[in-house]
Design a protein around this motif. Structure first.
Motif, short mmCIF file in Angstrom:
data_model
loop_
_atom_site.label_atom_id
_atom_site.label_comp_id
_atom_site.label_asym_id
_atom_site.label_seq_id
_atom_site.Cartn_x
_atom_site.Cartn_y
_atom_site.Cartn_z
N SER A 117 1.26 -1.62 0.16
CA SER A 117 -0.31 0.19 -0.57
C SER A 117 0.89 1.68 0.29
CB SER A 117 -1.08 0.21 0.91
OG SER A 117 -0.04 0.25 2.66
N SER A 118 2.25 1.02 0.00
CA SER A 118 3.22 2.21 -0.30
C SER A 118 2.88 3.80 1.26
CB SER A 118 2.76 3.05 -1.09
OG SER A 118 3.64 2.09 -2.25
N ASP A 119 2.43 2.70 2.10
CA ASP A 119 2.43 3.68 3.55
C ASP A 119 0.37 4.38 3.57
OD1 ASP A 119 3.91 3.17 5.69
OD2 ASP A 119 5.85 4.66 4.89
N GLU A 120 -0.03 3.40 2.66
CA GLU A 120 -1.47 3.96 2.45
C GLU A 120 -0.75 4.61 1.86
OE1 GLU A 120 -3.83 3.52 5.89
OE2 GLU A 120 -2.64 1.98 6.75
N ILE A 121 -0.47 5.48 0.67
CA ILE A 121 0.00 6.72 0.18
C ILE A 121 -1.32 7.18 -0.23
CG2 ILE A 121 -0.42 5.34 -2.05
CD1 ILE A 121 1.72 7.42 -3.03
N GLU A 204 10.17 14.15 -1.84
CA GLU A 204 9.39 14.34 -1.42
C GLU A 204 8.71 12.91 -0.21
OE1 GLU A 204 7.87 17.07 1.01
OE2 GLU A 204 9.56 17.38 -0.07
N ARG A 205 8.79 12.02 -0.98
CA ARG A 205 7.76 10.77 0.52
C ARG A 205 9.38 10.58 1.65
NH1 ARG A 205 3.16 8.77 0.29
NH2 ARG A 205 3.43 6.75 0.76
N ARG A 206 10.44 10.84 0.86
CA ARG A 206 11.22 10.24 1.91
C ARG A 206 11.70 11.28 2.58
NH1 ARG A 206 12.87 8.21 -3.73
NH2 ARG A 206 13.42 6.06 -4.42
N ARG A 207 11.99 12.53 2.16
CA ARG A 207 11.89 13.22 2.76
C ARG A 207 11.03 13.55 4.51
NH1 ARG A 207 13.30 15.81 -1.90
NH2 ARG A 207 11.49 16.84 -2.11
N ARG A 208 9.98 12.73 3.96
CA ARG A 208 9.13 12.82 5.46
C ARG A 208 9.33 11.78 5.76
NH1 ARG A 208 4.35 13.62 1.09
NH2 ARG A 208 3.02 12.73 2.66
N GLY A 209 9.69 10.70 5.89
CA GLY A 209 9.86 9.71 6.24
C GLY A 209 8.65 8.30 6.09
N LEU A 210 8.37 8.34 4.52
CA LEU A 210 7.15 7.58 4.30
C LEU A 210 7.82 6.86 2.76
CD1 LEU A 210 4.77 9.76 3.89
CD2 LEU A 210 5.21 8.18 5.40
#
Length: 400
Positions: A117-121, A204-210
């Motif tokens: 789910s890709s961290d429930e994107i 951007e998701r990586r920068r947010r820890g996702l």
């Protein structure tokens, strides 16, 4: 008389050592369901026919009263109905998950399925990624469609049905042996990683820890479905309340209305109370006889393997969904029958769906029966109520 089903997706499970031999349902604080259980019918129902895959598609069809052996044509066509895709009889649809694969410098076949789910994107981010897939992958006869969260759609014109593996069945495994034999689909999946892995959304998701949503994964192939109208089958005017396209698609196919609840997203932090309030409003003020309230969160937390979060999801269903519906109908003085159940188990220990029968609870506000002190898998298994053909259970609920 009003009728309600609260479908707590994947709520059932298996005993866990870390919970002292209890399931997550037994470990959760569920005072409302337990109170109802003391005056309710408790039993077991087999929602997945023998020999069929234990998916939310087959199981929810059963709960709705549609024998999957007769009506099931695949998962993704039901989602296509929700999205609004007008499939031709010769079309084949595929669920397109946006998943997270490992990012080491290994061949695609050696990558590991980290998250289905890709961290429930959120849908807003996923839609941008699906647009990138459209631009980079669409070719004659293949079209992508945006769905909800990580759940999207690929339609193939004049396609063929093929066996494909759900990504939630292979969490932590290398993907190579589960890739499609179909060369076009396999090529699309490999290229999707190149398109998505360093997309600005994922950086951007990586920068947010996702987790990055860095690959497409195709599964759930099917053809155009044809469901008998729910109101004709049951004599009840029904409404569906769900955040996921599968359930909304079943509603479309069955000719039921749908209520879209703001903040309902199919995840752990969905708008539980909003779903309950929408059901009560539909039953008391909008002229509906039947409401089907579907909550995805327990299933998602089972796939994630999170004991604490699955317990939290079950407790939220108890307090904010079942509790609010019962309170609202009681305060209105409305006679009602409510059934609470999962569609299938999603045990933490396996992190995917299983086929064993599920526990159900039916409470009738007009009368009481000698029930049990708690609603659980164990208590339901001890009951004399058994439904080997689970799709017939709704007839019992609706008294038809």
């Amino acid at each position: 008389m009003k009728y309600v089903i609260v479908l707590s997706d994947g709520m059932a499970g298996r005993p866990l050592e870390e919970l002292g031999g209890k399931t997550t349902l037994e470990a959760a604080a569920t005072p409302v369901m337990d109170r109802l259980a003391q005056k309710a019918e408790i039993g077991m129902a087999a929602m997945v026919p023998e020999g069929m895959a234990p998916g939310s598609d087959t199981a929810n069809l059963s709960v709705m009263g549609y024998d999957p052996r007769e009506y099931y044509t695949g998962r993704s066509p039901l989602e296509a109905l929700s999205i609004g895709v007008d499939m031709a009889d010769s079309d084949v649809s595929f669920r397109c998950n946006i998943v997270t694969l490992s990012e080491e410098e290994e061949p695609y076949e050696e990558k590991i399925m980290l998250d289905h789910s890709s961290d429930e994107i959120p849908t807003e981010e996923a839609a941008v990624l699906v647009d990138a897939l459209k631009e980079g992958l669409e070719r004659e006869g293949y079209s992508f469609y945006v769905g909800t969260s990580y759940r999207h759609l690929l339609i193939q014109k004049n396609g063929k049905l093929i066996e494909l593996t759900p990504p939630h069945d292979i969490l932590t495994k290398r993907v190579g042996e589960y890739l499609p034999q179909d060369e076009v689909l396999r090529d699309m999946m490999k290229k999707s990683y190149e398109i998505l892995n360093h997309h600005p959304i994922n950086e951007e998701r990586r920068r947010r820890g996702l987790k990055p949503a860095n690959s497409a994964w195709f599964w759930g192939a099917g053809t155009r479905p044809s469901l008998a109208p729910f109101e004709e089958k049951t004599g009840k005017k029904g409404v569906m309340i769900s955040a996921v396209d599968l359930l909304k698609g079943i509603a479309v196919g069955a000719g039921m209305d749908r209520v879209i609840v703001e903040g309902a997203n199919g995840g752990l932090h969905t708008n539980y109370a909003g779903k309950a309030d929408a059901a009560v409003d539909a039953l008391l003020h909008q002229g509906y006889d039947f409401a089907y309230v579907h909550v995805e969160a327990p299933d998602e937390m089972g796939h994630q393997g999170s004991v604490a979060d699955k317990i939290t999801a079950i407790e939220q269903v108890d307090e904010k969904v079942v509790g609010r519906i019962v309170e609202g109908l009681d305060e209105a003085g409305e006679d009602y029958r409510i059934m609470v159940l999962p569609d299938h188990p999603t045990p933490i220990c396996v992190r995917t769906h299983t086929s064993e029968p599920i526990p159900y609870l039916i409470y009738d506000s007009r009368r009481t029966v000698d029930g049990v002190h708690t609603y659980s898998e164990v208590k339901a298994a001890e009951s004399e109520w058994k439904w080997p053909e689970g799709y017939r259970l709704i007839e019992h609920l609706l008294e038809i």
